[in-house]
Design a protein around this motif. Structure first.
Motif, PDB file in Angstrom:
ATOM      1  N   THR A  16     -17.155 -26.984  72.020  1.00 51.42           N
ATOM      2  CA  THR A  16     -17.379 -28.372  71.645  1.00 51.42           C
ATOM      3  C   THR A  16     -18.171 -29.118  72.710  1.00 51.42           C
ATOM      4  O   THR A  16     -19.103 -29.877  72.403  1.00 51.42           O
ATOM      5  CB  THR A  16     -16.040 -29.082  71.387  1.00 51.42           C
ATOM      6  OG1 THR A  16     -15.308 -28.350  70.394  1.00 51.42           O
ATOM      7  CG2 THR A  16     -16.245 -30.502  70.901  1.00 51.42           C
ATOM      8  N   LEU A  17     -17.834 -28.898  73.978  1.00 53.69           N
ATOM      9  CA  LEU A  17     -18.572 -29.541  75.061  1.00 53.69           C
ATOM     10  C   LEU A  17     -20.013 -29.042  75.114  1.00 53.69           C
ATOM     11  O   LEU A  17     -20.939 -29.836  75.331  1.00 53.69           O
ATOM     12  CB  LEU A  17     -17.873 -29.320  76.396  1.00 53.69           C
ATOM     13  CG  LEU A  17     -16.517 -30.020  76.542  1.00 53.69           C
ATOM     14  CD1 LEU A  17     -15.860 -29.632  77.865  1.00 53.69           C
ATOM     15  CD2 LEU A  17     -16.641 -31.517  76.414  1.00 53.69           C
ATOM     16  N   ASP A  18     -20.212 -27.739  74.915  1.00 53.87           N
ATOM     17  CA  ASP A  18     -21.575 -27.199  74.867  1.00 53.87           C
ATOM     18  C   ASP A  18     -22.375 -27.836  73.730  1.00 53.87           C
ATOM     19  O   ASP A  18     -23.565 -28.129  73.872  1.00 53.87           O
ATOM     20  CB  ASP A  18     -21.559 -25.678  74.704  1.00 53.87           C
ATOM     21  CG  ASP A  18     -21.198 -24.953  75.976  1.00 53.87           C
ATOM     22  OD1 ASP A  18     -21.247 -25.587  77.059  1.00 53.87           O
ATOM     23  OD2 ASP A  18     -20.863 -23.758  75.898  1.00 53.87           O
ATOM     24  N   GLN A  19     -21.723 -28.069  72.597  1.00 58.00           N
ATOM     25  CA  GLN A  19     -22.381 -28.703  71.455  1.00 58.00           C
ATOM     26  C   GLN A  19     -22.816 -30.119  71.822  1.00 58.00           C
ATOM     27  O   GLN A  19     -23.933 -30.539  71.482  1.00 58.00           O
ATOM     28  CB  GLN A  19     -21.420 -28.731  70.269  1.00 58.00           C
ATOM     29  CG  GLN A  19     -21.972 -29.379  69.022  1.00 58.00           C
ATOM     30  CD  GLN A  19     -20.956 -29.361  67.884  1.00 58.00           C
ATOM     31  OE1 GLN A  19     -19.975 -28.621  67.914  1.00 58.00           O
ATOM     32  NE2 GLN A  19     -21.195 -30.181  66.885  1.00 58.00           N
ATOM     33  N   ALA A  23     -26.827 -29.901  72.095  1.00 58.04           N
ATOM     34  CA  ALA A  23     -27.371 -30.431  70.835  1.00 58.04           C
ATOM     35  C   ALA A  23     -27.385 -31.955  70.827  1.00 58.04           C
ATOM     36  O   ALA A  23     -27.727 -32.562  69.813  1.00 58.04           O
ATOM     37  CB  ALA A  23     -26.547 -29.907  69.655  1.00 58.04           C
ATOM     38  N   ASN A  24     -27.010 -32.553  71.941  1.00 56.80           N
ATOM     39  CA  ASN A  24     -26.919 -34.015  72.030  1.00 56.80           C
ATOM     40  C   ASN A  24     -26.105 -34.591  70.870  1.00 56.80           C
ATOM     41  O   ASN A  24     -26.446 -35.624  70.304  1.00 56.80           O
ATOM     42  CB  ASN A  24     -28.307 -34.653  72.091  1.00 56.80           C
ATOM     43  CG  ASN A  24     -29.032 -34.262  73.351  1.00 56.80           C
ATOM     44  OD1 ASN A  24     -29.784 -33.293  73.347  1.00 56.80           O
ATOM     45  ND2 ASN A  24     -28.786 -34.960  74.426  1.00 56.80           N
ATOM     46  N   ASP A  25     -25.034 -33.894  70.551  1.00 56.84           N
ATOM     47  CA  ASP A  25     -24.154 -34.318  69.466  1.00 56.84           C
ATOM     48  C   ASP A  25     -23.060 -35.214  70.040  1.00 56.84           C
ATOM     49  O   ASP A  25     -22.529 -34.948  71.108  1.00 56.84           O
ATOM     50  CB  ASP A  25     -23.531 -33.091  68.795  1.00 56.84           C
ATOM     51  CG  ASP A  25     -22.848 -33.412  67.483  1.00 56.84           C
ATOM     52  OD1 ASP A  25     -22.941 -34.566  67.016  1.00 56.84           O
ATOM     53  OD2 ASP A  25     -22.213 -32.496  66.915  1.00 56.84           O
ATOM     54  N   LEU A  39     -19.754 -37.499  74.741  1.00 55.14           N
ATOM     55  CA  LEU A  39     -21.196 -37.354  74.647  1.00 55.14           C
ATOM     56  C   LEU A  39     -21.724 -36.806  75.959  1.00 55.14           C
ATOM     57  O   LEU A  39     -21.068 -36.892  76.998  1.00 55.14           O
ATOM     58  CB  LEU A  39     -21.883 -38.671  74.278  1.00 55.14           C
ATOM     59  CG  LEU A  39     -21.830 -39.828  75.248  1.00 55.14           C
ATOM     60  CD1 LEU A  39     -23.027 -40.739  74.951  1.00 55.14           C
ATOM     61  CD2 LEU A  39     -20.564 -40.621  75.064  1.00 55.14           C
ATOM     62  N   ALA A  40     -22.897 -36.218  75.885  1.00 54.90           N
ATOM     63  CA  ALA A  40     -23.510 -35.604  77.058  1.00 54.90           C
ATOM     64  C   ALA A  40     -23.788 -36.667  78.115  1.00 54.90           C
ATOM     65  O   ALA A  40     -24.055 -37.826  77.803  1.00 54.90           O
ATOM     66  CB  ALA A  40     -24.812 -34.911  76.665  1.00 54.90           C
ATOM     67  N   GLU A  41     -23.740 -36.266  79.372  1.00 53.20           N
ATOM     68  CA  GLU A  41     -23.995 -37.187  80.470  1.00 53.20           C
ATOM     69  C   GLU A  41     -25.366 -37.840  80.335  1.00 53.20           C
ATOM     70  O   GLU A  41     -25.525 -39.046  80.576  1.00 53.20           O
ATOM     71  CB  GLU A  41     -23.889 -36.458  81.811  1.00 53.20           C
ATOM     72  CG  GLU A  41     -24.117 -37.345  83.002  1.00 53.20           C
ATOM     73  CD  GLU A  41     -24.019 -36.609  84.318  1.00 53.20           C
ATOM     74  OE1 GLU A  41     -23.922 -37.283  85.353  1.00 53.20           O
ATOM     75  OE2 GLU A  41     -24.048 -35.351  84.330  1.00 53.20           O
ATOM     76  N   GLU A  42     -26.355 -37.067  79.940  1.00 48.79           N
ATOM     77  CA  GLU A  42     -27.706 -37.611  79.764  1.00 48.79           C
ATOM     78  C   GLU A  42     -27.714 -38.724  78.713  1.00 48.79           C
ATOM     79  O   GLU A  42     -28.334 -39.776  78.904  1.00 48.79           O
ATOM     80  CB  GLU A  42     -28.668 -36.495  79.357  1.00 48.79           C
ATOM     81  CG  GLU A  42     -30.086 -36.959  79.127  1.00 48.79           C
ATOM     82  CD  GLU A  42     -31.006 -35.826  78.670  1.00 48.79           C
ATOM     83  OE1 GLU A  42     -32.200 -36.107  78.509  1.00 48.79           O
ATOM     84  OE2 GLU A  42     -30.543 -34.685  78.461  1.00 48.79           O
TER      85      GLU A  42
END
Length: 68
Positions: A16-19, A23-25, A39-42
């Protein structure tokens, strides 16, 4: 946005974290006490920067001019 309950999140935390990262999901994790967003740090950094720029009155005006 992906919705997942806490049980499935616990089982698949790495996937889930990789997703979220790759995938910026945006992931909504539901628990009996409420929900949390992952959500991703970016993406988080970009969101905070957007809030910051919109807080500057002249920057908001310039952005609106560009978009119109």
């Amino acid at each position: 946005m992906t919705n997942i309950d806490i049980t499935n999140f616990e089982k698949n935390i790495h996937q889930t974290l990789d997703q979220a990262i790759n995938a910026n999901d945006i992931i909504k994790v539901s628990t009996p006490n409420g929900s949390a967003i992952i959500l991703a740090e970016e993406d988080y950094t970009n969101l905070i920067e957007t809030f910051y720029f919109y807080d500057i009155p002249k920057m908001k005006e310039k952005t609106n001019e560009i978009n119109n």
